[in-house]
Design a protein around this motif. Structure first.
Motif, PDB file in Angstrom:
ATOM      1  N   SER A  35     -76.289  15.078  70.796  1.00 11.22           N
ATOM      2  CA  SER A  35     -75.929  16.328  70.123  1.00 11.22           C
ATOM      3  C   SER A  35     -76.194  17.563  70.989  1.00 11.22           C
ATOM      4  CB  SER A  35     -76.703  16.464  68.807  1.00 11.22           C
ATOM      5  OG  SER A  35     -78.097  16.409  69.033  1.00 11.22           O
ATOM      6  N   ILE A 327     -78.602   5.387  66.802  1.00  7.89           N
ATOM      7  CA  ILE A 327     -77.733   6.220  65.984  1.00  7.89           C
ATOM      8  C   ILE A 327     -78.306   6.279  64.570  1.00  7.89           C
ATOM      9  CG2 ILE A 327     -75.392   6.526  65.110  1.00  7.89           C
ATOM     10  CD1 ILE A 327     -74.366   5.019  67.498  1.00  7.89           C
ATOM     11  N   LYS A 328     -78.335   7.458  64.018  1.00  8.57           N
ATOM     12  CA  LYS A 328     -78.899   7.648  62.693  1.00  8.57           C
ATOM     13  C   LYS A 328     -78.170   6.795  61.657  1.00  8.57           C
ATOM     14  CE  LYS A 328     -80.158  11.289  59.395  1.00  8.57           C
ATOM     15  NZ  LYS A 328     -80.095  12.757  59.105  1.00  8.57           N
ATOM     16  N   PHE A 333     -72.711   1.021  61.509  1.00  3.34           N
ATOM     17  CA  PHE A 333     -72.387   2.225  62.273  1.00  3.34           C
ATOM     18  C   PHE A 333     -73.624   2.914  62.821  1.00  3.34           C
ATOM     19  CE2 PHE A 333     -68.584   1.752  59.610  1.00  3.34           C
ATOM     20  CZ  PHE A 333     -67.603   1.849  60.575  1.00  3.34           C
ATOM     21  N   GLY A 334     -74.798   2.557  62.323  1.00  2.07           N
ATOM     22  CA  GLY A 334     -76.022   3.151  62.808  1.00  2.07           C
ATOM     23  C   GLY A 334     -76.875   2.144  63.539  1.00  2.07           C
ATOM     24  N   GLN A 388     -68.412   1.743  66.437  1.00  2.00           N
ATOM     25  CA  GLN A 388     -69.614   2.581  66.462  1.00  2.00           C
ATOM     26  C   GLN A 388     -69.438   3.785  67.393  1.00  2.00           C
ATOM     27  OE1 GLN A 388     -73.196   0.802  68.161  1.00  2.00           O
ATOM     28  NE2 GLN A 388     -74.252   1.073  66.200  1.00  2.00           N
ATOM     29  N   HIS A 389     -68.557   3.636  68.376  1.00  2.00           N
ATOM     30  CA  HIS A 389     -68.292   4.723  69.321  1.00  2.00           C
ATOM     31  C   HIS A 389     -67.641   5.930  68.644  1.00  2.00           C
ATOM     32  CE1 HIS A 389     -68.295   1.764  72.960  1.00  2.00           C
ATOM     33  NE2 HIS A 389     -69.496   2.003  72.480  1.00  2.00           N
ATOM     34  N   ARG A 391     -68.889   7.520  66.426  1.00  2.00           N
ATOM     35  CA  ARG A 391     -69.978   8.488  66.220  1.00  2.00           C
ATOM     36  C   ARG A 391     -70.531   9.017  67.541  1.00  2.00           C
ATOM     37  NH1 ARG A 391     -74.283   6.514  61.929  1.00  2.00           N
ATOM     38  NH2 ARG A 391     -74.827   8.730  62.217  1.00  2.00           N
ATOM     39  N   ILE A 392     -69.986   8.507  68.658  1.00  2.00           N
ATOM     40  CA  ILE A 392     -70.476   8.915  69.982  1.00  2.00           C
ATOM     41  C   ILE A 392     -69.436   9.712  70.745  1.00  2.00           C
ATOM     42  CG2 ILE A 392     -71.338   8.006  72.194  1.00  2.00           C
ATOM     43  CD1 ILE A 392     -72.297   5.533  70.650  1.00  2.00           C
ATOM     44  N   THR A 394     -67.802  12.247  70.214  1.00  2.00           N
ATOM     45  CA  THR A 394     -67.929  13.713  70.180  1.00  2.00           C
ATOM     46  C   THR A 394     -69.225  14.206  70.818  1.00  2.00           C
ATOM     47  OG1 THR A 394     -68.902  13.579  67.962  1.00  2.00           O
ATOM     48  CG2 THR A 394     -66.519  13.912  68.097  1.00  2.00           C
TER      49      THR A 394
END
Length: 726
Positions: A35, A327-328, A333-334, A388-389, A391-392, A394
C-alpha cells in the motif's frame, strides 16, 4: 507432569557427525508494503541503461495487438448489427472483446519470437567465460516428493559443475517441507548417500522445517534469513528441476557481469513424459514454447517475470525487496501469497533491479503432470494464487509491465469462464432467433419495420481470422522445426512431425473444453471461499480407477449432453458449430483414461509420435540422472523406519545432527500435537510401542523436535519411563 528424562550419552554420540547445515548468518528480510512505496528508496542503476527497456519493442507487440483487437471488435459489432443490437448481443460483444483481445498479444509476440528463434538457431551461442568470484546457493525445495529423483538430480548437476572447475562457487541445499515421516526418513537416507559420494569435494546440505509455515515462500524465506547473507546469488529449483552445467554457469556469469540484474529466468523444457497427456505438453513446450517464450522475453525486456524455479536471483535484491507480506483476510484471497513468483519479480523490479528472461538458454528442464486429473489439481492451486493477484495488482510503485504479468496470470484462468459464457450467450442468441418472435416495430412510431440483422458472410470471415490468430503460434513453431534440419530429423522427419502436430492439435482441442470447465469450476469454488490446500504432485503414471474418473468428469459429461440437446433443438448447423466443444465433454472419461495411461503413452512413444529432440538424443545430464537414480532408489528402499532411527545408535546420532533447531516453547503456549505425542511417549514402555501409538502427524513432529526424539530414543534403554503428576 514430570519432565521426560534425557539420556546425556545420546548428546555426545553425534558430536563427530557433520551438521546438516552450515553456520547461520542471520539477516533481516523486511516485509514489503503493498500500500506504500517511497520512490526515494528505489536504487539507482549502476549502468546507464541497466534497467531501461526499449519502448519500441512494446509499441510493436502491444501496438499491433491493440490494432488487431480494435479491428476484430469492430467486425463483430458489424456482424451483430451495429444499429439495433439487443442486450444479449451487447453481452456477446463484450465477452468477445475480452477473449479476442487476450489471444492477440500471444499472436503478435509469437511472430517476433519466430524470427528471434530462427536467428538464434543459425548463430553460435554467445557465452561468457569469466571465472566466477561470487557464491551461489542452489536451493531445491521439496514437499513429500520422491527423494531418489531429487538427490540424483543434485548429484549429476553438482558433479558437472565440479568437472567445469567451479564447484567452490556453488553450495547445494535440499530445503524440505515434507510432512510425511516416511518420506522425511527417506530424504535423510538419500542425503547421507549423497554426502558419502560427493561430500569430499562438494558442499551439500539438508534442512527440514518442523512447521511448513507459508509453504514454499516460507521455506525459501527461512533460508534467506538464516543463511542467505553468506551467498551472492540464489539458484532456485523445483523438485523436478534439472539444469545443464553450462546453463547454471552462464546464469551465474550473467548475474556477475550485470550489476543491475536482480533476477534471470530460464524457459524450462519439459522432459521424461511418457503418458499421452505428458507427451502433449512436452511436444507443445518444445515446438511452440520457444516461439512464445522468446517473443515474451523480447517485448518485456527488463521487466520480465519469474516462474518460481529454474532461475537465478541476486540475494541482495531478494532479501531487500521481495519479503512478501500476508494479505489481509482469510484464504482463498487472503493469507499467504500462493503464487509468490510473479509478486517477487514485481517487487524486485519495483526496487530498481532488472528482471529478464534468458530465452536463449536451452539447458533448463522440468517435468509435467501425467494426466488431466493431476493437471487439474495443480491448476486449482495456481488458479487460487493467480486470482489472489487481484488484490496485489494495484500495489504502489509497480511497473506497468509487472502489472501486466499479474493481469496475465489472472486472465489465464478467468478466460475459461469467459469462453464458457461466450458459448452460452451465443447459444442464447441462436435460441432467441429460433424461438422468440422478433419485434419489427419498436415502441417509437416508425413507418418502416426494423429487420433483424446478422451478416453471415462477415461472421464467417471473422471466425476464420480468429482461428488464424489462435493457431499462429503453433503454426510458427511447426515451421521453425520444419526449416531446421537437425530438429526436424530429431522429431522423426517431415511426415512424423506433421502427424505429431495434427495429433497435438486434435487432442488439445478435445481436452480444451474439459479444462475450460475445470478452470471455471476452480474459479467459482475460489469465489465461494474454498481453499486449495497443498498436495504433492504425481509425476509418472497418471492412470486412475474408472470410478474415480467418472466421478471427476460427471459434470463435464452432463454439460456436453445439455449442449448437445440445446444445439439439436435449435438446428443441426448450430450443433455442428458446437461439436468441437461437445465431443471433448461427452468423451471426457475415456479421454482422461487414454491420456493418463502409461501403457498407451509408452506405445505412442515407441511409434515416435509427439517426439522431441530430447528423446532422440537424450541430454547427457538427463541420461546421467536416470542412471544415478538407481543408487538413490536403493537408499530409499533401505531407509530405516522411525523405530530403527530412534533405537540404533548410529541412525539416532545421524538424525539428531540433521534436526533443524527450533525456538524454545513460550511458557503457557501448548502445541496440541506436541502435548499428545509427549503423553503417548510417556505411556509407552518401548520405542516400537510408542511409535505404534503415534499417528502420522505426531511422528513427523517427533522427528523434527529434538527433545521429543531424544525421549523416544531413551525408551530403548529403559523398560519404562516414570510418569505422573506432580
Amino acid at each position: 507432569m514430570d519432565k521426560i528424562m534425557l539420556d546425556e550419552p545420546a548428546l555426545s554420540e553425534h558430536a563427530c557427525i557433520e551438521s546438516g547445515m552450515p553456520d547461520e548468518h542471520h539477516k533481516e528480510m523486511p516485509v514489503q508494503s503493498l500500500s506504500h512505496f517511497d520512490t526515494n528508496s528505489k536504487r539507482s542503476p549502476v549502468n546507464v541503461n541497466g534497467v531501461r527497456s526499449q519502448a519500441g519493442r512494446r509499441w510493436l507487440v502491444l501496438g499491433s495487438s491493440l490494432l488487431l483487437s480494435v479491428w476484430g471488435i469492430n467486425e463483430m459489432h458489424a456482424v451483430l448489427g451495429a444499429n439495433n443490437m439487443t442486450f444479449i448481443q451487447y453481452v456477446f460483444l463484450v465477452l468477445f472483446a475480452l477473449t479476442f483481445s487476450w489471444i492477440t498479444i500471444s499472436f503478435s509476440a509469437s511472430i517476433v519470437g519466430f524470427f528471434l528463434v530462427f536467428s538464434q538457431r543459425r548463430a553460435i551461442p554467445k557465452r561468457l567465460m569469466n571465472a566466477l568470484v561470487g557464491r551461489t546457493a542452489v536451493l531445491m525445495p521439496t514437499y513429500n516428493e520422491d527423494p531418489d529423483r531429487i538427490y540424483a538430480s543434485i548429484e549429476v548437476m553438482a558433479t558437472a559443475i565440479a568437472q567445469a572447475g567451479e564447484n567452490k562457487a556453488f553450495d547445494w541445499f535440499v530445503i524440505s517441507d515434507t510432512t510425511d515421516p516416511d518420506v522425511a526418513l527417506k530424504e535423510e537416507a538419500c542425503f547421507h548417500t549423497l554426502r558419502e559420494r560427493l561430500g569430499h569435494s562438494i558442499n551439500v546440505y539438508y534442512r527440514r522445517r518442523q512447521k511448513n509455515t507459508a509453504r514454499k515462500v516460507g521455506n525459501v524465506t527461512d533460508f534467506c534469513k538464516r543463511w542467505g547473507a553468506s551467498y551472492d546469488h540464489l539458484l532456485v529449483l523445483d523438485a523436478d528441476s534439472l539444469m545443464e552445467a553450462d546453463t547454471i554457469l552462464e546464469l551465474a556469469r550473467r548475474m556477475e557481469a550485470d550489476s543491475d540484474s536482480g533476477l534471470i529466468q530460464t524457459i524450462p523444457q519439459l522432459i521424461n513424459g511418457t503418458t499421452l497427456m505428458a507427451r502433449l505438453q512436452q511436444f507443445a513446450a518444445c515446438v511452440y514454447g520457444p516461439i512464445v517464450g522468446s517473443g515474451l522475453a523480447w517485448w518485456t525486456h527488463k521487466e520480465g517475470n519469474f516462474w518460481g524455479h529454474n532461475a537465478i536471483i541476486r540475494t541482495q535484491a531478494m532479501m531487500s525487496a521481495a519479503g512478501l507480506p500476508n494479505i489481509k483476510g482469510a484464504p482463498p484471497f487472503g493469507g499467504h501469497i500462493l503464487s509468490h513468483d510473479f509478486v517477487e519479480a514485481s517487487l524486485i523490479r519495483r526496487a530498481g533491479w532488472s528482471v529478464t528472461i534468458a530465452a536463449d538458454l536451452y539447458g533448463s528442464y522440468e517435468e509435467c503432470p501425467p494426466s488431466m486429473t493431476d493437471l487439474a489439481i495443480r491448476d486449482r492451486r495456481w488458479c487460487q494464487g493467480n486470482l489472489q493477484h487481484g488484490r496485489i495488482i494495484t500495489a504502489k510503485g509497480l511497473h506497468w509491465v509487472s502489472r501486466t504479468h499479474l493481469l496475465t496470470g489472472i486472465m489465464s484462468y478467468i478466460s475459461s469462464p469467459l469462453w464458457l459464457m461466450l458459448i452460452l450467450v451465443g447459444l442464447a442468441l441462436s435460441l432467441q432467433a429460433e424461438f422468440i418472435r422478433p419485434e419489427y416495430f419498436g415502441d417509437e412510431f416508425s413507418l418502416f419495420p426494423t429487420w433483424p440483422q446478422m451478416d453471415a458472410a462477415r461472421a464467417l470471415s471473422l471466425f476464420a481470422f480468429t482461428m488464424v490468430i489462435l493457431f499462429t503460434p503453433k503454426t510458427l513453431g511447426l515451421v521453425s522445426y520444419m526449416i531446421h534440419s537437425p530438429l526436424r530429423k530429431s522429431c522423426g522427419g517431415f511426415f512424423m512431425l506433421i502427424i505429431s502436430f495434427m495429433v497435438e492439435v486434435i487432442l488439445s482441442a478435445m481436452v480444451a473444453p474439459i479444462m475450460m470447465l475445470i478452470h471455471t469450476g476452480a474459479v467459482f469454488s475460489i469465489l465461494m471461499g474454498q481453499d486449495s490446500g497443498w498436495n504433492p504432485q504425481r509425476r509418472d503414471d497418471g492412470s486412475l480407477p474408472i470410478k474415480h474418473l467418472i466421478y471427476r468428469h460427471r459434470w463435464h459429461m452432463v454439460a456436453g449432453l445439455l449442449l448437445t440437446i440445446a444445439g439439436y433443438l435449435n438446428s443441426l448447423a448450430l450443433l455442428a458449430w458446437l461439436s468441437p466443444a461437445i465431443v471433448g465433454m461427452l468423451l471426457s472419461v475415456p479421454l482422461s483414461m487414454l491420456t493418463g495411461s502409461w501403457a498407451i503413452g509408452h506405445f505412442i512413444k515407441r511409434c515416435r509420435i509427439l517426439s522431441t529432440p530430447y528423446e532422440k538424443e537424450e541430454p547427457n545430464i538427463l541420461k546421467a540422472m536416470n542412471e544415478t537414480r538407481g543408487i538413490y532408489d536403493e537408499s530409499v528402499h533401505n531407509a530405516p523406519d522411525l523405530v530403527v532411527t530412534a533405537s540404533d545408535p548410529k541412525c539416532r546420532a545421524r538424525h539428531l545432527a540433521l534436526i533443524d533447531p527450533i525456538p524454545l516453547r513460550v511458557a503457557g503456549q501448548v502445541d496440541v500435537i506436541e502435548a499428545t505425542a509427549t503423553m503417548k511417549i510417556y505411556d509407552a514402555n518401548s520405542v516400537s510401542e510408542a511409535v505404534s501409538y503415534l499417528n502420522k502427524q505426531e511422528k513427523t513432529y517427533v522427528l523434527g523436535t529434538p527433545d521429543l526424539f531424544k525421549a523416544l530414543s531413551n525408551l530403548h534403554r529403559y523398560t519404562g519411563i516414570s510418569h505422573g503428576f506432580s
